[in-house]
Design a protein around this motif. Structure first.
Motif, PDB file in Angstrom:
ATOM      1  N   PRO A 396      -0.868  -8.812 -19.562  1.00 12.61           N
ATOM      2  CA  PRO A 396      -0.829  -7.787 -18.518  1.00 12.61           C
ATOM      3  C   PRO A 396      -1.877  -6.687 -18.711  1.00 12.61           C
ATOM      4  CG  PRO A 396       1.396  -8.384 -19.148  1.00 12.61           C
ATOM      5  CD  PRO A 396       0.483  -9.104 -20.099  1.00 12.61           C
ATOM      6  N   GLU A 397      -2.215  -6.380 -19.953  1.00 12.22           N
ATOM      7  CA  GLU A 397      -3.222  -5.351 -20.215  1.00 12.22           C
ATOM      8  C   GLU A 397      -4.596  -5.735 -19.691  1.00 12.22           C
ATOM      9  OE1 GLU A 397      -1.205  -6.666 -22.550  1.00 12.22           O
ATOM     10  OE2 GLU A 397       0.231  -5.009 -22.655  1.00 12.22           O
ATOM     11  N   ASP A 398      -4.804  -7.042 -19.425  1.00 13.42           N
ATOM     12  CA  ASP A 398      -6.087  -7.500 -18.898  1.00 13.42           C
ATOM     13  C   ASP A 398      -6.185  -7.373 -17.383  1.00 13.42           C
ATOM     14  OD1 ASP A 398      -7.571  -8.600 -21.253  1.00 13.42           O
ATOM     15  OD2 ASP A 398      -5.763  -9.815 -21.432  1.00 13.42           O
ATOM     16  N   ILE A 399      -5.098  -7.020 -16.725  1.00 13.98           N
ATOM     17  CA  ILE A 399      -5.121  -6.892 -15.267  1.00 13.98           C
ATOM     18  C   ILE A 399      -5.710  -5.536 -14.891  1.00 13.98           C
ATOM     19  CG2 ILE A 399      -3.762  -6.865 -13.149  1.00 13.98           C
ATOM     20  CD1 ILE A 399      -1.622  -8.484 -14.585  1.00 13.98           C
ATOM     21  N   LYS A 400      -6.814  -5.558 -14.174  1.00  8.58           N
ATOM     22  CA  LYS A 400      -7.442  -4.322 -13.718  1.00  8.58           C
ATOM     23  C   LYS A 400      -6.848  -3.847 -12.391  1.00  8.58           C
ATOM     24  CE  LYS A 400     -10.102  -2.801 -15.846  1.00  8.58           C
ATOM     25  NZ  LYS A 400      -9.870  -1.948 -17.048  1.00  8.58           N
ATOM     26  N   GLU A 401      -6.712  -4.775 -11.443  1.00  4.48           N
ATOM     27  CA  GLU A 401      -6.165  -4.412 -10.128  1.00  4.48           C
ATOM     28  C   GLU A 401      -5.376  -5.588  -9.557  1.00  4.48           C
ATOM     29  OE1 GLU A 401      -9.450  -1.139  -8.542  1.00  4.48           O
ATOM     30  OE2 GLU A 401      -9.574  -3.210  -7.833  1.00  4.48           O
ATOM     31  N   VAL A 402      -4.411  -5.262  -8.689  1.00  2.96           N
ATOM     32  CA  VAL A 402      -3.598  -6.265  -8.013  1.00  2.96           C
ATOM     33  C   VAL A 402      -3.607  -5.959  -6.516  1.00  2.96           C
ATOM     34  CG1 VAL A 402      -1.301  -7.299  -7.797  1.00  2.96           C
ATOM     35  CG2 VAL A 402      -2.111  -6.515 -10.034  1.00  2.96           C
ATOM     36  N   TYR A 403      -3.793  -7.006  -5.710  1.00  2.00           N
ATOM     37  CA  TYR A 403      -3.869  -6.857  -4.255  1.00  2.00           C
ATOM     38  C   TYR A 403      -2.856  -7.772  -3.576  1.00  2.00           C
ATOM     39  CZ  TYR A 403      -8.287  -4.328  -4.811  1.00  2.00           C
ATOM     40  OH  TYR A 403      -9.245  -3.394  -5.147  1.00  2.00           O
ATOM     41  N   VAL A 404      -2.278  -7.284  -2.489  1.00  3.66           N
ATOM     42  CA  VAL A 404      -1.399  -8.084  -1.634  1.00  3.66           C
ATOM     43  C   VAL A 404      -1.888  -7.949  -0.204  1.00  3.66           C
ATOM     44  CG1 VAL A 404       0.935  -8.371  -0.738  1.00  3.66           C
ATOM     45  CG2 VAL A 404       0.593  -7.821  -3.151  1.00  3.66           C
ATOM     46  N   ASN A 405      -2.151  -9.067   0.439  1.00  2.00           N
ATOM     47  CA  ASN A 405      -2.716  -9.069   1.795  1.00  2.00           C
ATOM     48  C   ASN A 405      -3.990  -8.222   1.860  1.00  2.00           C
ATOM     49  OD1 ASN A 405      -0.571 -10.654   2.691  1.00  2.00           O
ATOM     50  ND2 ASN A 405       0.638  -8.878   3.304  1.00  2.00           N
ATOM     51  N   GLY A 406      -4.757  -8.249   0.778  1.00  2.00           N
ATOM     52  CA  GLY A 406      -6.013  -7.503   0.735  1.00  2.00           C
ATOM     53  C   GLY A 406      -5.870  -6.022   0.478  1.00  2.00           C
ATOM     54  N   GLU A 407      -4.636  -5.547   0.235  1.00  2.00           N
ATOM     55  CA  GLU A 407      -4.389  -4.122  -0.004  1.00  2.00           C
ATOM     56  C   GLU A 407      -4.086  -3.895  -1.482  1.00  2.00           C
ATOM     57  OE1 GLU A 407      -4.662  -1.732   2.271  1.00  2.00           O
ATOM     58  OE2 GLU A 407      -5.133  -3.154   3.889  1.00  2.00           O
ATOM     59  N   LEU A 408      -4.697  -2.869  -2.059  1.00  2.00           N
ATOM     60  CA  LEU A 408      -4.476  -2.534  -3.461  1.00  2.00           C
ATOM     61  C   LEU A 408      -3.044  -2.044  -3.674  1.00  2.00           C
ATOM     62  CD1 LEU A 408      -5.772  -2.073  -6.311  1.00  2.00           C
ATOM     63  CD2 LEU A 408      -6.243   0.281  -5.562  1.00  2.00           C
ATOM     64  N   VAL A 409      -2.322  -2.683  -4.617  1.00  2.00           N
ATOM     65  CA  VAL A 409      -0.944  -2.268  -4.897  1.00  2.00           C
ATOM     66  C   VAL A 409      -0.738  -1.843  -6.347  1.00  2.00           C
ATOM     67  CG1 VAL A 409       0.074  -3.645  -3.030  1.00  2.00           C
ATOM     68  CG2 VAL A 409      -0.227  -4.673  -5.302  1.00  2.00           C
ATOM     69  N   ALA A 410      -1.668  -2.173  -7.239  1.00  2.00           N
ATOM     70  CA  ALA A 410      -1.544  -1.748  -8.634  1.00  2.00           C
ATOM     71  C   ALA A 410      -2.924  -1.661  -9.270  1.00  2.00           C
ATOM     72  CB  ALA A 410      -0.660  -2.705  -9.432  1.00  2.00           C
ATOM     73  N   ARG A 411      -3.069  -0.701 -10.168  1.00  2.00           N
ATOM     74  CA  ARG A 411      -4.332  -0.551 -10.901  1.00  2.00           C
ATOM     75  C   ARG A 411      -4.017  -0.156 -12.342  1.00  2.00           C
ATOM     76  NH1 ARG A 411      -7.583   3.173  -7.858  1.00  2.00           N
ATOM     77  NH2 ARG A 411      -8.839   1.436  -7.064  1.00  2.00           N
ATOM     78  N   ASP A 412      -4.609  -0.883 -13.285  1.00  2.00           N
ATOM     79  CA  ASP A 412      -4.433  -0.597 -14.712  1.00  2.00           C
ATOM     80  C   ASP A 412      -2.960  -0.467 -15.092  1.00  2.00           C
ATOM     81  OD1 ASP A 412      -7.188  -0.616 -15.162  1.00  2.00           O
ATOM     82  OD2 ASP A 412      -7.377   1.490 -14.603  1.00  2.00           O
ATOM     83  N   GLY A 413      -2.149  -1.375 -14.567  1.00  2.00           N
ATOM     84  CA  GLY A 413      -0.746  -1.440 -14.947  1.00  2.00           C
ATOM     85  C   GLY A 413       0.174  -0.475 -14.241  1.00  2.00           C
ATOM     86  N   ARG A 414      -0.331   0.279 -13.277  1.00  2.00           N
ATOM     87  CA  ARG A 414       0.493   1.264 -12.577  1.00  2.00           C
ATOM     88  C   ARG A 414       0.509   0.977 -11.075  1.00  2.00           C
ATOM     89  NH1 ARG A 414       1.861   5.473 -15.911  1.00  2.00           N
ATOM     90  NH2 ARG A 414       2.502   6.754 -14.132  1.00  2.00           N
ATOM     91  N   ALA A 415       1.698   1.046 -10.500  1.00  2.00           N
ATOM     92  CA  ALA A 415       1.861   0.812  -9.066  1.00  2.00           C
ATOM     93  C   ALA A 415       1.207   1.938  -8.274  1.00  2.00           C
ATOM     94  CB  ALA A 415       3.336   0.701  -8.714  1.00  2.00           C
ATOM     95  N   ILE A 416       0.552   1.583  -7.195  1.00  2.00           N
ATOM     96  CA  ILE A 416      -0.156   2.565  -6.374  1.00  2.00           C
ATOM     97  C   ILE A 416       0.805   3.383  -5.515  1.00  2.00           C
ATOM     98  CG2 ILE A 416      -1.825   2.838  -4.474  1.00  2.00           C
ATOM     99  CD1 ILE A 416      -3.105   2.144  -7.163  1.00  2.00           C
ATOM    100  N   HIS A 417       1.836   2.735  -4.976  1.00  2.00           N
ATOM    101  CA  HIS A 417       2.679   3.373  -3.965  1.00  2.00           C
ATOM    102  C   HIS A 417       4.020   3.872  -4.487  1.00  2.00           C
ATOM    103  CE1 HIS A 417      -0.295   1.980  -1.169  1.00  2.00           C
ATOM    104  NE2 HIS A 417      -0.054   0.710  -1.434  1.00  2.00           N
ATOM    105  N   LEU A 418       4.258   3.740  -5.792  1.00  2.00           N
ATOM    106  CA  LEU A 418       5.526   4.163  -6.373  1.00  2.00           C
ATOM    107  C   LEU A 418       5.308   5.291  -7.374  1.00  2.00           C
ATOM    108  CD1 LEU A 418       7.166   0.658  -7.069  1.00  2.00           C
ATOM    109  CD2 LEU A 418       7.564   2.165  -5.102  1.00  2.00           C
TER     110      LEU A 418
END
Length: 444
Positions: A396-418
């Motif tokens: 998980p530490e290797d994940i820089k960003e996570v996208y759903v339907n092309g929208e950023l939802v997490a960056r560096d292990g932290r949720a964007i919208h929570l």
């Protein structure tokens, strides 16, 4: 935030069996429309530059219970499944759930899912005494805000009473209809019941009939350890799958079974023939004295297999490795389940079995659900080994960003919208209060 129109990748993992160096894709309306060389995306507005990174599909957790995160700090009795449920889990955990604990654990589990690259979950809520009509909607609100896709259902059985089970079935039915009215399939419901030892045959048939009438999935827990098959044989003179076949439970072609850690060959044959998908939870099954599911035999029977955690959290990269390694050890061969097969189960095969035909790969027409991983590797990456590099060595530490339907939802292990700080504090307080005075709580 600028709209994402595409991504350039150092390595693009399209699926378990396809990787491309120096390629990316174009995104329109949340979907991948074209895979192209990075050069065609250079200078375009809204294009992410991940040319130093690996871009791959996100994961699907095909069986979980978000509310189970509340079991932090509890010491469970060392029992097989049926007595564990009867003596501990049902009275101490399930029966004490409220809308507040459901909200708090759903928020915490959402943080944990995004942290490990999971963007689709199949969650079963077990809360028979929480306020009816609002339980699944409470979970749905959290997932919508987090940006996570989900299949949500309420476990319905007769362990308390037939009337209680029917109330829960009705909430599943109402939730299915409510989600259809949204016009989106990102979050949907299923009809959900439990086991042959917590439900009568008439109740099981009623639940299956509701699913068929709604053209929706029916899902169950099944053979989590040896208890259920033994109980079923003692009562009905046949295995669990044979009973389900006899009563027509799986007729309709939309069915999902969770756990299935102790299965007879005849059961796998029945489920493969009837198109029943299965979610396996290797780490949870080991911890719960439930055995090791015969996943390699499931695949040989043509069954769509998914990977779950059971407990609402967990390192999904580690979970994939557990999946493969346990099959290798169980079958005395490293080819029992290869890394590519395990990766496919964790990304595309599981969602397919649950009816998601555009999730789990990065092909044209699929949802732009992807994670950007660090591109560093101890080996020279090639098309033949980049998926295995992700499988064996990424965390998980290797994940820089996570996208759903092309929208950023997490960056560096932290949720964007929570609000992570608030959620983690509320969760800590909730766990402390829930277990205060209980004999299963670890001493401070």
């Amino acid at each position: 935030m600028a709209k994402t129109t595409g991504i350039m990748a150092g390595w693009l993992i399209v699926s378990a069996n396809e990787a491309k160096k120096g390629h990316g894709f174009v995104i329109e309306n949340g979907k991948i429309v074209e895979i192209v060389p990075n050069e065609k995306l250079m200078g375009k507005e809204g294009v992410i530059d991940a040319r130093e990174h690996i871009v791959c599909p996100t994961f699907a957790c095909t069986h979980t219970h978000m509310y189970e995160t509340i079991a932090h700090g509890a010491v469970e009795p060392n029992l097989s499944l049926k007595p564990l449920l009867e003596d501990f889990w049902w009275p101490v955990v399930e029966n004490r759930q409220t809308l507040e604990t459901i909200r708090i654990t759903s928020e915490y589990a959402s943080l944990e899912h995004l942290k490990t690259g999971v963007t689709l979950i199949n969650d079963i809520l077990e809360a028979p005494f929480a306020e009816a009509g609002k339980r699944l909607l409470t979970e749905e609100k959290v997932l919508r805000k987090a940006g996570i896709k989900g299949v949500l259902s309420l476990e319905s059985n007769e362990r308390i009473s037939t009337e209680n089970g029917e109330v829960n079935l009705k909430e599943n039915q109402d939730f299915i209809l409510a989600m259809r009215e949204t016009g989106s399939r990102d979050i949907r419901g299923t009809i959900c019941t439990h086991t042959t030892f917590s439900c009568s045959v008439p109740f099981l048939m009623k639940a299956a009939g509701m699913a068929r009438d709604m053209d929706e999935y029916i899902q169950i827990h099944m053979n989590e350890g040896p208890d259920e098959d033994k109980c079923c044989f003692d009562q009905y003179g046949m295995t669990t799958a044979e009973l389900y076949k006899k009563i027509g439970f799986w007729e309709g072609g939309k069915a999902w079974a969770n756990q299935c850690s102790c299965m007879e060959p005849v059961e796998l044959n029945i489920m493969g023939t009837l198109g029943v998908g299965i979610s396996t939870q290797p780490r949870s099954n080991a911890l719960c004295n439930a055995g090791i599911a015969p996943v390699s035999d499931m695949l040989k029977n043509g069954i769509n297999v998914g990977l779950g955690t059971d407990n609402g959290e967990g390192n999904f990269f580690e979970n994939m490795r557990y999946l493969a390694l346990m099959q290798m050890g169980k079958n005395y061969t490293k080819y029992a389940l290869t890394p590519l097969q395990a990766f496919e189960i964790a990304t595309e095969m599981g969602p397919k079995g649950l009816g998601f035909t555009d999730v789990g790969a990065l092909r044209p027409g699929y949802s732009a659900d992807f994670q950007i991983l660090t591109g560093s590797a101890a080996i020279y990456l090639r098309e033949e080994n980049v998926v295995q590099e992700v499988f064996w060595r990424k965390e998980p530490e290797d994940i820089k960003e996570v996208y759903v339907n092309g929208e950023l939802v997490a960056r560096d292990g932290r949720a964007i919208h929570l609000d992570e700080t608030r959620i983690r504090q509320e969760f800590k307080d909730c766990v402390r209060d829930f277990w205060k005075g209980q004999p299963y709580q670890l001493a401070d």
